[in-house]
Design an enzyme around this catalytic site. Structure first.
Site, PDB file in Angstrom:
ATOM      1  N   LYS A  23       0.812  -1.215   0.000  1.00  0.00           N
ATOM      2  CA  LYS A  23       0.000   0.000   0.000  1.00  0.00           C
ATOM      3  C   LYS A  23       0.841   1.258   0.000  1.00  0.00           C
ATOM      4  O   LYS A  23       0.395   2.315  -0.430  1.00  0.00           O
ATOM      5  CB  LYS A  23      -0.929   0.043   1.235  1.00  0.00           C
ATOM      6  CG  LYS A  23      -1.970  -1.016   1.276  1.00  0.00           C
ATOM      7  CD  LYS A  23      -2.863  -1.031   0.062  1.00  0.00           C
ATOM      8  CE  LYS A  23      -3.934   0.033   0.072  1.00  0.00           C
ATOM      9  NZ  LYS A  23      -4.871  -0.139  -1.066  1.00  0.00           N
ATOM     10  N   ALA A  24       2.029   1.188   0.552  1.00  0.00           N
ATOM     11  CA  ALA A  24       2.862   2.389   0.631  1.00  0.00           C
ATOM     12  C   ALA A  24       4.316   1.977   0.732  1.00  0.00           C
ATOM     13  O   ALA A  24       4.632   0.921   1.288  1.00  0.00           O
ATOM     14  CB  ALA A  24       2.465   3.207   1.855  1.00  0.00           C
ATOM     15  N   GLY A  26       7.951   3.554   2.059  1.00  0.00           N
ATOM     16  CA  GLY A  26       8.479   4.699   2.798  1.00  0.00           C
ATOM     17  C   GLY A  26       9.972   4.580   2.934  1.00  0.00           C
ATOM     18  O   GLY A  26      10.609   3.726   2.318  1.00  0.00           O
ATOM     19  N   ARG A  27      10.497   5.459   3.800  1.00  0.00           N
ATOM     20  CA  ARG A  27      11.926   5.485   4.071  1.00  0.00           C
ATOM     21  C   ARG A  27      12.413   4.119   4.572  1.00  0.00           C
ATOM     22  O   ARG A  27      13.488   3.671   4.241  1.00  0.00           O
ATOM     23  CB  ARG A  27      12.121   6.541   5.159  1.00  0.00           C
ATOM     24  CG  ARG A  27      13.508   6.782   5.621  1.00  0.00           C
ATOM     25  CD  ARG A  27      13.458   7.495   6.970  1.00  0.00           C
ATOM     26  NE  ARG A  27      12.514   8.598   6.990  1.00  0.00           N
ATOM     27  CZ  ARG A  27      12.842   9.845   6.715  1.00  0.00           C
ATOM     28  NH1 ARG A  27      14.065  10.152   6.425  1.00  0.00           N
ATOM     29  NH2 ARG A  27      11.930  10.795   6.763  1.00  0.00           N
ATOM     30  N   PHE A  28      11.580   3.465   5.410  1.00  0.00           N
ATOM     31  CA  PHE A  28      12.002   2.202   6.028  1.00  0.00           C
ATOM     32  C   PHE A  28      11.218   1.009   5.494  1.00  0.00           C
ATOM     33  O   PHE A  28      10.582   0.291   6.239  1.00  0.00           O
ATOM     34  CB  PHE A  28      11.827   2.276   7.546  1.00  0.00           C
ATOM     35  CG  PHE A  28      12.488   3.459   8.181  1.00  0.00           C
ATOM     36  CD1 PHE A  28      13.866   3.648   8.067  1.00  0.00           C
ATOM     37  CD2 PHE A  28      11.750   4.386   8.876  1.00  0.00           C
ATOM     38  CE1 PHE A  28      14.479   4.732   8.655  1.00  0.00           C
ATOM     39  CE2 PHE A  28      12.364   5.481   9.468  1.00  0.00           C
ATOM     40  CZ  PHE A  28      13.729   5.660   9.351  1.00  0.00           C
ATOM     41  N   VAL A  31       4.757  -0.897   3.379  1.00  0.00           N
ATOM     42  CA  VAL A  31       3.588  -1.243   4.199  1.00  0.00           C
ATOM     43  C   VAL A  31       2.651  -2.100   3.352  1.00  0.00           C
ATOM     44  O   VAL A  31       2.271  -1.704   2.243  1.00  0.00           O
ATOM     45  CB  VAL A  31       2.838   0.021   4.678  1.00  0.00           C
ATOM     46  CG1 VAL A  31       1.600  -0.368   5.478  1.00  0.00           C
ATOM     47  CG2 VAL A  31       3.744   0.916   5.509  1.00  0.00           C
ATOM     48  N   LYS A  50       4.128  -3.469   8.308  1.00  0.00           N
ATOM     49  CA  LYS A  50       5.256  -2.678   7.807  1.00  0.00           C
ATOM     50  C   LYS A  50       6.492  -3.558   7.925  1.00  0.00           C
ATOM     51  O   LYS A  50       6.798  -4.064   9.012  1.00  0.00           O
ATOM     52  CB  LYS A  50       5.389  -1.418   8.656  1.00  0.00           C
ATOM     53  CG  LYS A  50       6.408  -0.438   8.170  1.00  0.00           C
ATOM     54  CD  LYS A  50       6.022   0.907   8.715  1.00  0.00           C
ATOM     55  CE  LYS A  50       7.142   1.827   8.971  1.00  0.00           C
ATOM     56  NZ  LYS A  50       6.730   2.985   9.756  1.00  0.00           N
ATOM     57  N   ASP A 151       9.071  13.231  12.424  1.00  0.00           N
ATOM     58  CA  ASP A 151       8.829  13.068  10.981  1.00  0.00           C
ATOM     59  C   ASP A 151       7.340  13.245  10.726  1.00  0.00           C
ATOM     60  O   ASP A 151       6.724  12.477   9.987  1.00  0.00           O
ATOM     61  CB  ASP A 151       9.308  11.688  10.500  1.00  0.00           C
ATOM     62  CG  ASP A 151       9.412  11.619   8.971  1.00  0.00           C
ATOM     63  OD1 ASP A 151       9.473  12.697   8.327  1.00  0.00           O
ATOM     64  OD2 ASP A 151       9.422  10.504   8.420  1.00  0.00           O
TER      65      ASP A 151
HETATM   66  N1  ADE Z   1      -0.350   2.923   4.804  1.00  0.00           N
HETATM   67  C1  ADE Z   1       0.549   3.031   5.791  1.00  0.00           C
HETATM   68  N2  ADE Z   1       0.050   2.530   6.934  1.00  0.00           N
HETATM   69  C2  ADE Z   1      -1.215   2.107   6.656  1.00  0.00           C
HETATM   70  C3  ADE Z   1      -2.258   1.543   7.428  1.00  0.00           C
HETATM   71  N3  ADE Z   1      -2.100   1.289   8.713  1.00  0.00           N
HETATM   72  N4  ADE Z   1      -3.425   1.281   6.821  1.00  0.00           N
HETATM   73  C4  ADE Z   1      -3.570   1.549   5.521  1.00  0.00           C
HETATM   74  N5  ADE Z   1      -2.638   2.088   4.744  1.00  0.00           N
HETATM   75  C5  ADE Z   1      -1.466   2.368   5.308  1.00  0.00           C
END
Ligand code: ADE
Length: 317
Positions: A23-24, A26-28, A31, A50, A151
């Protein structure tokens, strides 16, 4: 079979976790949207996982430490479900997992890209964010030390289904345990676009209050993002832009940000019509008092919360 542990309990395997989609990023690490349970049934719970690579173990450990502090449960803080060190097949290739609640709306930044917010939604989201930051920043007895996020940005605020915001991503957070001195060798941390002038200039004094004021500068920028996508304003609403995107584009260097924020002392544009609209004026004033060049003049999170909450009850009555 992968496992999840319960909040603050030892790592007890309960049910398997199935990773569904990223879904995402990031730096680390990434997710994932994931499912706990071994079927595709309705009762399977969706969670966010994550995954930190081995070299980011410290960020994982910091984030877990923040979530595991007793009393870290709050409506406006992302709900922690568990954490795990996962051995991979290859030697020395462990991964570190952090499991939290999953929110289909994603981050505030994602949401604003494709949605406008009404003025009442803006107030609800702003108040929730300010309440979450107030909670994070305050020291509550011995159980909940003050924490600086370091952050804070719209990508690190998630929106629940009813648009209640919750703050996440504590990989860079600093915990101020009472009676303990804290050491931090990295002053210039965070996302360049959201760095306060004193961070960009490398002129931070490492007191607790100065670190909390850095979060407040970033809050000003996040409130600006919300206001710029508010449907209750005169004239057309522009496409979603990140703060300073107009001034420095999508990938600013440190020098770009120093030039705009420190030398030119610029901030994202506040439209004249926002200042002239009585109900938007309160938010404009709050934004300007959060991103003040003078860190000591900035509002505290509890002050922002109180202001918006008073205004919200007045607007609803
Ligand atoms: N993107 C980053 N963290 C998330 C989360 N907890 N739920 C949905 N999308 C996300």
């Amino acid at each position: 079979c992968l496992s999840i542990c319960e909040y603050q309990k030892p790592f007890v395997p309960i049910k398997p976790i199935q990773l569904i989609e990223v879904k995402a990023k990031g730096r680390f690490g990434a997710v994932w949207k994931a499912r706990i349970g071994d079927s595709n049934k309705e009762e399977d719970q969706l969670v966010a996982v994550k995954i930190f690579p081995r070299q980011d173990k410290n960020s994982w450990a910091t984030e877990v430490e923040v979530y595991q502090l007793t009393k870290m449960r709050h409506e406006n803080i992302l709900t922690y479900l568990g954490a795990e060190e996962r051995e991979n097949m290859l030697p020395y290739n462990a991964e570190y997992w952090l499991i939290t609640e999953y929110h289909e709306n994603g981050s505030l930044s994602d949401y604003l890209k494709s949605h406008l917010v009404t003025y009442l939604q803006l107030l609800k989201i702003s108040e929730g964010i300010a309440r979450g930051l107030t909670f994070l920043h305050e020291e509550i007895c011995a159980n909940k030390p003050a924490i600086a996020h370091r952050d804070f940005k719209s990508k690190n605020v998630l929106l629940r289904e009813d648009l209640t915001p919750c703050i996440g991503d504590f990989g860079l957070a600093l915990i101020f345990y009472p009676g303990r001195s804290f050491c931090d060798t990295l002053g210039q941390v965070g996302t360049r676009r959201y760095m306060a002038p004193e961070v960009l200039e490398g002129a931070i004094n490492f007191s607790r209050d100065s670190l909390l004021r850095i979060d407040m500068y970033a809050l000003g920028l996040v409130l600006w993002e919300l206001l710029s996508r508010c449907s209750n304003q005169d004239g057309p609403v522009g496409n979603y832009m990140l703060p300073f995107e107009e001034e420095v584009g999508p990938h600013p260097s440190l020098e770009d940000m120093q030039e705009v924020v420190c030398q030119q002392k610029k901030r994202p544009e506040i439209k004249k019509s926002w200042k002239e609209t009585i109900h938007l004026r309160l938010i404009v004033d709050t934004i300007e008092e959060c991103w003040d060049q003078d860190a000591e003049a900035r509002l505290t999170a509890s002050c922002v919360e109180e202001r918006i909450s008073c205004h919200r009850s007045y607007t609803f009555s």
